[in-house]
Design an enzyme around this catalytic site. Structure first.
Site, PDB file in Angstrom:
ATOM      1  N   CYS A 264       6.770   8.552   5.786  1.00  0.00           N
ATOM      2  CA  CYS A 264       7.287   8.351   7.150  1.00  0.00           C
ATOM      3  C   CYS A 264       7.323   9.607   8.015  1.00  0.00           C
ATOM      4  O   CYS A 264       6.668   9.640   9.058  1.00  0.00           O
ATOM      5  CB  CYS A 264       8.674   7.732   7.089  1.00  0.00           C
ATOM      6  SG  CYS A 264       8.612   6.034   6.507  1.00  0.00           S
TER       7      CYS A 264
HETATM    8  N1  LIG Z   1       8.423   3.468   3.302  1.00  0.00           N
HETATM    9  C1  LIG Z   1       9.517   3.788   3.970  1.00  0.00           C
HETATM   10  O1  LIG Z   1      10.388   4.506   3.462  1.00  0.00           O
HETATM   11  C2  LIG Z   1       9.736   3.280   5.360  1.00  0.00           C
HETATM   12  C3  LIG Z   1      11.015   3.392   5.939  1.00  0.00           C
HETATM   13  C4  LIG Z   1      11.206   2.916   7.226  1.00  0.00           C
HETATM   14  C5  LIG Z   1      10.147   2.383   7.946  1.00  0.00           C
HETATM   15  N2  LIG Z   1       8.907   2.317   7.377  1.00  0.00           N
HETATM   16  C6  LIG Z   1       7.819   1.712   8.155  1.00  0.00           C
HETATM   17  O2  LIG Z   1       7.612   0.385   7.678  1.00  0.00           O
HETATM   18  C7  LIG Z   1       6.219   0.041   7.728  1.00  0.00           C
HETATM   19  C8  LIG Z   1       5.736  -0.349   6.355  1.00  0.00           C
HETATM   20  O3  LIG Z   1       5.855   0.761   5.505  1.00  0.00           O
HETATM   21  P1  LIG Z   1       5.655   0.654   3.908  1.00  0.00           P
HETATM   22  O4  LIG Z   1       5.968   1.998   3.353  1.00  0.00           O
HETATM   23  O5  LIG Z   1       6.375  -0.541   3.421  1.00  0.00           O
HETATM   24  O6  LIG Z   1       4.076   0.379   3.872  1.00  0.00           O
HETATM   25  P2  LIG Z   1       3.148   0.051   2.601  1.00  0.00           P
HETATM   26  O7  LIG Z   1       1.844   0.665   2.895  1.00  0.00           O
HETATM   27  O8  LIG Z   1       3.884   0.396   1.344  1.00  0.00           O
HETATM   28  O9  LIG Z   1       3.012  -1.539   2.654  1.00  0.00           O
HETATM   29  C9  LIG Z   1       2.352  -2.243   3.655  1.00  0.00           C
HETATM   30  C10 LIG Z   1       1.877  -3.564   3.072  1.00  0.00           C
HETATM   31  O10 LIG Z   1       1.270  -4.331   4.114  1.00  0.00           O
HETATM   32  C11 LIG Z   1       0.173  -5.050   3.560  1.00  0.00           C
HETATM   33  N3  LIG Z   1      -0.711  -5.473   4.661  1.00  0.00           N
HETATM   34  C12 LIG Z   1      -1.568  -4.733   5.401  1.00  0.00           C
HETATM   35  N4  LIG Z   1      -2.176  -5.494   6.316  1.00  0.00           N
HETATM   36  C13 LIG Z   1      -1.692  -6.750   6.181  1.00  0.00           C
HETATM   37  C14 LIG Z   1      -1.912  -7.978   6.846  1.00  0.00           C
HETATM   38  N5  LIG Z   1      -2.772  -8.072   7.870  1.00  0.00           N
HETATM   39  N6  LIG Z   1      -1.243  -9.073   6.422  1.00  0.00           N
HETATM   40  C15 LIG Z   1      -0.377  -9.005   5.367  1.00  0.00           C
HETATM   41  N7  LIG Z   1      -0.121  -7.862   4.704  1.00  0.00           N
HETATM   42  C16 LIG Z   1      -0.763  -6.745   5.101  1.00  0.00           C
HETATM   43  C17 LIG Z   1      -0.438  -4.059   2.592  1.00  0.00           C
HETATM   44  O11 LIG Z   1      -1.271  -4.684   1.641  1.00  0.00           O
HETATM   45  C18 LIG Z   1       0.828  -3.433   1.975  1.00  0.00           C
HETATM   46  O12 LIG Z   1       1.244  -4.152   0.844  1.00  0.00           O
HETATM   47  C19 LIG Z   1       5.530   1.268   8.316  1.00  0.00           C
HETATM   48  O13 LIG Z   1       5.416   1.122   9.692  1.00  0.00           O
HETATM   49  C20 LIG Z   1       6.485   2.400   7.981  1.00  0.00           C
HETATM   50  O14 LIG Z   1       6.371   3.477   8.886  1.00  0.00           O
HETATM   51  C21 LIG Z   1       8.688   2.731   6.095  1.00  0.00           C
END
Ligand SMILES: NC(=O)c1ccc[n+]([C@@H]2O[C@H](COP(=O)([O-])OP(=O)(O)OC[C@H]3O[C@@H](n4cnc5c(N)ncnc54)[C@H](O)[C@@H]3O)[C@@H](O)[C@H]2O)c1
Length: 421
Positions: A264
């Site tokens: 992030c």
């Molecule tokens: N990881 C963190 O600590 C955290 C904290 C707060 C906010 N965020 C935000 O949350 C969001 C997600 O982060 P994350 O770490 O969970 O991401 P990640 O990469 O771990 O997971 C994203 C998931 O989305 C899936 N995906 C992609 N395209 C898709 C589609 N068209 N349809 C269905 N699924 C699809 C991927 O296969 C993956 O499993 C980001 O914007 C991130 O900035 C993350």
């Protein structure tokens, strides 16, 4: 309520499990079939403290699919939790958001009931209103605020403490396009007791970026102070205690070390800088925050070379690969520039991490991985990268240890030096 969650990464899966704990039925949607299969077999595709237990306890309320039609039809509210990575120039890559918004729109077209769409992925200000809303309207042939509701509900969970953060947050931000969406979201979070702030869509988006940029700045600030303290023989942690007791400052995020990483802070800081550039605004503080964070990990190598000037042919033990403890996430881990520098200077790496080695092997298949921390200790010198609890129990006595995270036990080493203390 019946909830669908698009994207089952860290945020999606933690949200799904916690919503199930709160009594809701959840359908997870992911394009990654392997993840979908694992979830349906009640196996968590990621490691996160407490998640496995939550996941198995509430497995009857969690289903996974790659079928948007089923998920949207069977739910009242959809959370978009797909990744929003950086493009090469640092700006935000909205391609996953685009694909998911298009698919949701297509399914909304088939639906005869009102449906709430909530943006949870981190997106730069303006995205929900100017990018997601038009896609939803174009593909559903419905109007936002009439045929469907739209909200922006940023997520503040920290990996390693994600479940606790989701269930006991400091605040919940509810950015809304229409009144009904705000009402629905408040109802959904009714059992979580914390301040719930209603804002515009873009204020909610900016709150998330301002939060991350501020926290990253706090760490870079204390590291800059820490570099000065080290020259003066001062332990920066004493300074952190001293300033942290001032309520205006606070002690959190003042642990000096080798900097911040993860999925992030780096990408969000970059996206904010890129957004500002596009909009002709300056981001001097945030750019310096980034720059300090690039240089800080390499201080560990500089200190190491005081004791081993020529690294060529030497074996260096690496304790920790995850960007922080209690997660297997290695994205932008501060160990990456350190390993690159050690390899460039001809060192052999012996790395160990309790949870993150599988993920790290995808980035660095050719370094040596150890089956225990003690095995990594058996090197010419050791660098402490991640503050895993188990490292506090190691016998460092006969070793050369350069510490990037302040593990008290390591001070018993034959030679010990910390990065900012
Ligand atoms: N990881 C963190 O600590 C955290 C904290 C707060 C906010 N965020 C935000 O949350 C969001 C997600 O982060 P994350 O770490 O969970 O991401 P990640 O990469 O771990 O997971 C994203 C998931 O989305 C899936 N995906 C992609 N395209 C898709 C589609 N068209 N349809 C269905 N699924 C699809 C991927 O296969 C993956 O499993 C980001 O914007 C991130 O900035 C993350």
């Amino acid at each position: 309520m019946k909830i669908s969650i698009i994207g089952t990464g860290y945020v999606g899966l933690v949200s799904a499990s916690c919503f199930a704990k709160l009594g809701h039925q959840v359908i997870c949607v992911d394009i990654d079939k392997e993840k979908v299969d694992k979830i349906n077999k009640s196996i968590s595709p990621i490691y996160e403290e407490g998640l496995d237990k939550l996941f198995t306890t509430h497995k009857d309320k969690i289903k996974a699919t790659d079928d948007y039609s089923y998920a949207i039809k069977q739910s009242d509210v959809t959370f978009i939790c797909v990744g929003t990575p950086s493009k090469k120039d640092g700006s935000i890559d909205l391609s996953f958001v685009k694909e998911s918004a298009k698919e949701i729109g297509k399914q909304l077209k088939q639906k005869d009931r009102w449906h709430l769409v909530v943006m949870k992925s981190t997106v730069v200000p303006g995205t929900t209103n100017d990018f997601v809303l038009p896609l939803l309207e174009e593909f559903s042939l419905k109007k936002a605020g009439e045929g469907f509701g739209l909200a922006m509900n940023p997520e503040f969970l920290k990996e390693g403490l994600a479940v606790k953060d989701f269930l006991e947050p400091d605040r919940i931000i509810i950015g809304t396009y229409d009144k009904k969406s705000g009402y629905m979201l408040k109802k959904l979070y009714a059992n979580i007791s914390c301040p719930k702030i209603e804002t515009s869509l873009s204020a909610a988006e900016m709150i998330k970026y301002a939060s991350n940029a501020f926290l990253a700045t706090k760490i870079s600030f204390i590291n800059e102070i820490g570099n000065m303290c080290k020259k003066l023989g001062i332990d920066t942690y004493d300074v952190a205690e001293g300033i942290g007791l001032d309520k205006r400052i606070g002690r959190a995020f003042l642990d000096s070390g080798i900097g911040w990483g993860g999925s992030c802070f780096p990408k969000d800081v970059d996206a904010l800088i890129a957004w500002a550039k596009e909009n002709n605004e300056k981001t001097r503080i945030i750019e310096s925050t980034r720059e300090i964070n690039e240089q800080q990990p390499l201080k560990l190598v500089t200190i190491l070379k005081k004791y081993i000037p020529k690294l060529n042919g030497k074996t260096i033990g690496i304790l920790g690969l995850a960007f922080k403890p209690n997660t297997d996430d290695v994205r932008e881990s501060r160990v990456i520039p350190i390993i690159d520098q050690l390899l460039k200077e001809g060192a052999t790496i012996k790395a160990y991490d309790p949870k993150a080695m599988e993920n790290f092997k995808k980035l660095y298949p050719n370094i040596n991985y150890c089956s225990s921390a003690s095995e990594a200790l058996n090197s010419d010198a050791v660098l402490i990268i991640t503050k895993w609890e188990e490292f506090t129990e190691l016998d460092f006595k006969e070793k050369i240890v350069i510490d990037g995270r302040k593990i008290e036990e390591a001070k018993k080493a034959k030679i010990y030096e910390g990065v900012c203390w």
